[in-house]
Write an enzyme that holds these catalytic residues in place. Sequence first.
Site, PDB file in Angstrom:
ATOM      1  N   CYS A   8       0.740  -1.102   0.562  1.00  0.00           N
ATOM      2  CA  CYS A   8      -0.092  -0.027  -0.143  1.00  0.00           C
ATOM      3  C   CYS A   8       0.837   1.483   0.422  1.00  0.00           C
ATOM      4  O   CYS A   8       1.948   0.794  -0.204  1.00  0.00           O
ATOM      5  CB  CYS A   8      -0.915  -0.062   1.179  1.00  0.00           C
ATOM      6  N   ASN A  11       2.269   1.692   4.519  1.00  0.00           N
ATOM      7  CA  ASN A  11       3.208   0.259   5.106  1.00  0.00           C
ATOM      8  C   ASN A  11       2.822  -0.014   6.456  1.00  0.00           C
ATOM      9  O   ASN A  11       2.837  -0.484   6.878  1.00  0.00           O
ATOM     10  CB  ASN A  11       3.842  -0.383   4.706  1.00  0.00           C
ATOM     11  N   CYS A  13      -1.457   1.063   7.657  1.00  0.00           N
ATOM     12  CA  CYS A  13      -2.737   0.759   7.633  1.00  0.00           C
ATOM     13  C   CYS A  13      -2.646  -0.628   6.735  1.00  0.00           C
ATOM     14  O   CYS A  13      -3.340  -1.511   7.602  1.00  0.00           O
ATOM     15  CB  CYS A  13      -3.569   1.526   7.028  1.00  0.00           C
ATOM     16  N   ARG A  14      -3.424  -0.565   5.317  1.00  0.00           N
ATOM     17  CA  ARG A  14      -3.735  -1.638   4.593  1.00  0.00           C
ATOM     18  C   ARG A  14      -3.134  -2.839   4.408  1.00  0.00           C
ATOM     19  O   ARG A  14      -3.427  -4.182   4.399  1.00  0.00           O
ATOM     20  CB  ARG A  14      -3.754  -1.012   3.472  1.00  0.00           C
ATOM     21  N   SER A  15      -1.323  -2.664   4.269  1.00  0.00           N
ATOM     22  CA  SER A  15      -0.502  -3.537   3.741  1.00  0.00           C
ATOM     23  C   SER A  15      -0.649  -4.449   5.055  1.00  0.00           C
ATOM     24  O   SER A  15      -0.770  -5.510   5.078  1.00  0.00           O
ATOM     25  CB  SER A  15       0.383  -3.626   2.973  1.00  0.00           C
ATOM     26  N   ASP A 123      -9.159   2.477   2.066  1.00  0.00           N
ATOM     27  CA  ASP A 123      -8.691   3.518   2.405  1.00  0.00           C
ATOM     28  C   ASP A 123      -9.111   3.808   4.153  1.00  0.00           C
ATOM     29  O   ASP A 123      -9.610   5.139   3.806  1.00  0.00           O
ATOM     30  CB  ASP A 123      -8.049   4.623   1.459  1.00  0.00           C
TER      31      ASP A 123
HETATM   32  P1  4NP Z   1      -1.670   3.079   4.487  1.00  0.00           P
HETATM   33  O1  4NP Z   1      -2.390   4.005   5.153  1.00  0.00           O
HETATM   34  O2  4NP Z   1      -0.540   2.616   2.764  1.00  0.00           O
HETATM   35  O3  4NP Z   1      -2.713   1.903   3.975  1.00  0.00           O
HETATM   36  O4  4NP Z   1      -0.243   2.509   5.703  1.00  0.00           O
HETATM   37  C1  4NP Z   1      -1.654   5.271   5.056  1.00  0.00           C
HETATM   38  C2  4NP Z   1      -0.498   5.679   5.437  1.00  0.00           C
HETATM   39  C3  4NP Z   1       0.076   6.751   5.094  1.00  0.00           C
HETATM   40  C4  4NP Z   1      -1.077   8.008   4.809  1.00  0.00           C
HETATM   41  C5  4NP Z   1      -1.305   7.671   3.514  1.00  0.00           C
HETATM   42  C6  4NP Z   1      -2.070   6.428   3.758  1.00  0.00           C
HETATM   43  N1  4NP Z   1       0.021   9.014   4.503  1.00  0.00           N
HETATM   44  O5  4NP Z   1      -0.654   9.995   3.622  1.00  0.00           O
HETATM   45  O6  4NP Z   1       1.223   9.735   4.645  1.00  0.00           O
END
Ligand code: 4NP
Length: 155
Positions: A8, A11, A13-15, A123
Amino acid sequence: MIKVLFVCLGNICRSPMAEYVLKDIVKKRGIEEKFQIDSAATSTEEIGNPMHYGTRDKLKKEKIEYGNHLARQIEKEDYKKFDYIIGMEKQNVINIKRIIGEDNENKVYKLLDFSKSPRDIADPWYTRDFDKTYDDIVEGLEGFLEYLEKTKELF
Ligand code: 4NP
């Protein structure tokens, strides 16, 4: 051995959620030794950071074990190391290809492409709805395991 890398943006939240949910499913099915499962980011934003508390809390609530995860960015070398590189959304797939180059061996997928209704994983970054993200991830993983059974990679 089926080697899977979930990807994602950050790295955190989702992955990592997909990583630990799949580890939990295959452990409960007694097929954990058939898998190597990891996760990574496309961005440098969160490198070295632990999982988002929302992901951690949801895993705890679902009684899913998780390790001492620290975010890392996907590297070009990961293309050789993994059989399946699975993004959470369309933009992840675009960014994965930017890092690994041409997907000559057709290893790059979007998780919900394995489900009956292909779409992006919800998301939670803006919505804080980790329940919806979890439901989407479980749906994608079930489809992925069915796919592996159908292609006879898993039996
Ligand atoms: P992830 O979530 O991609 O599911 O780990 C996010 C983590 C950081 C950000 C966005 C989504 N960010 O904008 O920094």
